[in-house]
Design a protein around this motif. Structure first.
Motif, PDB file in Angstrom:
ATOM      1  N   LYS A   1     -11.517  15.318   0.404  1.00 16.90           N
ATOM      2  CA  LYS A   1     -10.536  14.594  -0.405  1.00 16.90           C
ATOM      3  C   LYS A   1      -9.269  15.424  -0.552  1.00 16.90           C
ATOM      4  O   LYS A   1      -9.321  16.643  -0.630  1.00 16.90           O
ATOM      5  CB  LYS A   1     -11.105  14.275  -1.798  1.00 16.90           C
ATOM      6  CG  LYS A   1     -10.171  13.430  -2.666  1.00 16.90           C
ATOM      7  CD  LYS A   1     -10.820  13.033  -3.984  1.00 16.90           C
ATOM      8  CE  LYS A   1     -10.843  14.175  -4.973  1.00 16.90           C
ATOM      9  NZ  LYS A   1     -11.264  13.739  -6.336  1.00 16.90           N
TER      10      LYS A   1
ATOM     11  N   LYS B   1      -1.169   6.966   5.344  1.00 21.66           N
ATOM     12  CA  LYS B   1      -1.052   6.493   3.970  1.00 21.66           C
ATOM     13  C   LYS B   1      -2.290   6.851   3.151  1.00 21.66           C
ATOM     14  O   LYS B   1      -3.390   6.955   3.692  1.00 21.66           O
ATOM     15  CB  LYS B   1      -0.847   4.978   3.949  1.00 21.66           C
ATOM     16  CG  LYS B   1       0.480   4.533   4.533  1.00 21.66           C
ATOM     17  CD  LYS B   1       0.629   3.032   4.469  1.00 21.66           C
ATOM     18  CE  LYS B   1      -0.404   2.327   5.314  1.00 21.66           C
ATOM     19  NZ  LYS B   1      -0.213   0.862   5.323  1.00 21.66           N
ATOM     20  N   PRO B   2      -2.131   7.039   1.836  1.00 15.17           N
ATOM     21  CA  PRO B   2      -3.277   7.364   0.975  1.00 15.17           C
ATOM     22  C   PRO B   2      -4.259   6.211   0.857  1.00 15.17           C
ATOM     23  O   PRO B   2      -3.905   5.048   1.039  1.00 15.17           O
ATOM     24  CB  PRO B   2      -2.615   7.678  -0.377  1.00 15.17           C
ATOM     25  CG  PRO B   2      -1.318   6.941  -0.342  1.00 15.17           C
ATOM     26  CD  PRO B   2      -0.862   6.973   1.084  1.00 15.17           C
ATOM     27  N   ASN B   3      -5.501   6.548   0.533  1.00 22.15           N
ATOM     28  CA  ASN B   3      -6.542   5.533   0.328  1.00 22.15           C
ATOM     29  C   ASN B   3      -6.553   5.015  -1.094  1.00 22.15           C
ATOM     30  O   ASN B   3      -7.044   3.922  -1.369  1.00 22.15           O
ATOM     31  CB  ASN B   3      -7.914   6.114   0.667  1.00 22.15           C
ATOM     32  CG  ASN B   3      -7.986   6.648   2.075  1.00 22.15           C
ATOM     33  OD1 ASN B   3      -7.925   7.851   2.294  1.00 22.15           O
ATOM     34  ND2 ASN B   3      -8.101   5.775   3.059  1.00 22.15           N
ATOM     35  N   GLY B   4      -6.031   5.816  -2.011  1.00 26.78           N
ATOM     36  CA  GLY B   4      -5.994   5.415  -3.415  1.00 26.78           C
ATOM     37  C   GLY B   4      -4.647   5.749  -4.022  1.00 26.78           C
ATOM     38  O   GLY B   4      -4.088   6.821  -3.762  1.00 26.78           O
TER      39      GLY B   4
ATOM     40  N   ASN C   1       0.802  -1.217   0.000  1.00 27.93           N
ATOM     41  CA  ASN C   1       0.000   0.000   0.000  1.00 27.93           C
ATOM     42  C   ASN C   1       0.836   1.267   0.000  1.00 27.93           C
ATOM     43  O   ASN C   1       0.304   2.364  -0.061  1.00 27.93           O
ATOM     44  CB  ASN C   1      -0.926   0.017   1.232  1.00 27.93           C
ATOM     45  CG  ASN C   1      -2.049  -0.995   1.099  1.00 27.93           C
ATOM     46  OD1 ASN C   1      -2.451  -1.325  -0.002  1.00 27.93           O
ATOM     47  ND2 ASN C   1      -2.532  -1.490   2.219  1.00 27.93           N
TER      48      ASN C   1
ATOM     49  N   THR D   1       1.364  12.678   4.101  1.00 30.19           N
ATOM     50  CA  THR D   1       1.496  11.347   4.690  1.00 30.19           C
ATOM     51  C   THR D   1       1.837  11.435   6.171  1.00 30.19           C
ATOM     52  O   THR D   1       1.300  10.680   6.994  1.00 30.19           O
ATOM     53  CB  THR D   1       2.573  10.531   3.951  1.00 30.19           C
ATOM     54  OG1 THR D   1       2.221  10.419   2.565  1.00 30.19           O
ATOM     55  CG2 THR D   1       2.704   9.139   4.543  1.00 30.19           C
TER      56      THR D   1
ATOM     57  N   TRP E   1      -6.303  10.833  -0.670  1.00 25.08           N
ATOM     58  CA  TRP E   1      -6.744  10.615   0.703  1.00 25.08           C
ATOM     59  C   TRP E   1      -8.207  11.033   0.791  1.00 25.08           C
ATOM     60  O   TRP E   1      -8.593  12.060   0.226  1.00 25.08           O
ATOM     61  CB  TRP E   1      -5.946  11.468   1.694  1.00 25.08           C
ATOM     62  CG  TRP E   1      -4.529  11.074   1.900  1.00 25.08           C
ATOM     63  CD1 TRP E   1      -4.002  10.405   2.961  1.00 25.08           C
ATOM     64  CD2 TRP E   1      -3.405  11.342   1.023  1.00 25.08           C
ATOM     65  NE1 TRP E   1      -2.640  10.235   2.809  1.00 25.08           N
ATOM     66  CE2 TRP E   1      -2.261  10.796   1.635  1.00 25.08           C
ATOM     67  CE3 TRP E   1      -3.291  11.989  -0.222  1.00 25.08           C
ATOM     68  CZ2 TRP E   1      -0.991  10.885   1.047  1.00 25.08           C
ATOM     69  CZ3 TRP E   1      -2.038  12.066  -0.802  1.00 25.08           C
ATOM     70  CH2 TRP E   1      -0.901  11.517  -0.174  1.00 25.08           C
ATOM     71  N   THR E   2      -9.036  10.264   1.454  1.00 25.69           N
ATOM     72  CA  THR E   2     -10.445  10.621   1.614  1.00 25.69           C
ATOM     73  C   THR E   2     -10.780  10.828   3.083  1.00 25.69           C
ATOM     74  O   THR E   2     -10.261  10.118   3.958  1.00 25.69           O
ATOM     75  CB  THR E   2     -11.363   9.528   1.034  1.00 25.69           C
ATOM     76  OG1 THR E   2     -11.058   8.266   1.653  1.00 25.69           O
ATOM     77  CG2 THR E   2     -11.170   9.404  -0.475  1.00 25.69           C
TER      78      THR E   2
END
Length: 232
Positions: free
Chosen positions: A93, A74-77, A50, A69, A85-86
């Motif tokens: 977002k 960590k990013p979601n996508g 991820n 970060t 990031w959501t």
């Protein structure tokens, strides 16, 4: 003779037992002797998968990724060109892209970090937002307003000033001047409120689906399209 048969049987039994033990040990080595250790190893592997590799991104984009970060995790996508990031902090977002856009207002820099909130922009203020800052955008249908710059603090500033325009606290000209003045203030070591947080609340029910001007329903349109397609 019978004695030799007994000895042979014992040898065969011993060999069978050793073979079974070796097979079991081989399986244990493949999975890890400690089940808890196995789960930890799998978890660690998933975490590594991820993580985003931005080593080939420009320095400014890498710095933006590092900033967000460290603050939100960590990013979601993840794609090769964008991290998302959501529902991070006040943001609906956050998107950071590999591609940077040159932006000269209020000073020379590049834009790559877009932060989005739920916010209903009034129709009579849409043109003024465009005149204020081309990197402040909105989506009327989804009910969002975004700022795109190089740092979260600058996006706070842009959106706070956009809200000032919308609420008639500042004209476009006053907001543009304030942008530069607050940036200069930040450069002296100060911590302006407009660059540290949103000074207003987002609006969860900001979406605007607009009005149906045809009188047609979605079902009727879909049926007509399917009928036309089937007749070809």
């Amino acid at each position: 003779m019978k004695k030799y048969q007994i000895i042979l049987a014992l040898l065969l039994a011993t060999l069978f037992t050793m073979s079974s033990c070796n097979k079991a040990n081989s399986n244990n080595n493949a999975l890890g002797e400690d089940p808890a250790e196995d789960l930890q190893s799998v978890s660690s592997s998933n975490e590594n998968n991820n993580l985003a590799d931005v080593s080939n991104w420009n320095k400014s984009s890498q710095m933006a990724v590092d900033e967000i970060t460290k603050k939100y995790g960590k990013p979601n996508g993840i794609t090769s060109d964008e991290l998302i990031w959501t529902d991070a902090g006040v943001w609906k977002k956050i998107a950071i892209t590999k591609m940077e856009s040159k932006h000269s207002f209020p000073i020379e820099h590049t834009d790559m970090m877009q932060t989005t909130i739920m916010y209903k922009v009034p129709e009579d203020k849409m043109d003024e937002l465009g005149m204020f800052d081309g990197s402040v955008t909105f989506d009327r249908t989804q009910g969002t307003m975004s700022a795109r710059c190089d740092k979260e603090a600058n996006n706070f500033l842009a959106l706070n000033l956009a809200n000032d325009i919308i609420t008639d606290k500042k004209t476009v000209e006053q907001a543009r001047k304030a942008y530069g003045d607050i940036i200069k203030e930040k450069m002296t070591g100060a911590n302006p409120e407009y660059m540290s947080k949103l000074t207003f609340s987002s609006q969860p029910k900001a979406a605007d689906p607009d009005k149906n001007t045809t009188g047609l329903t979605k079902v009727a349109v879909t049926a007509a399209i399917e009928k036309n397609n089937s007749s070809k």
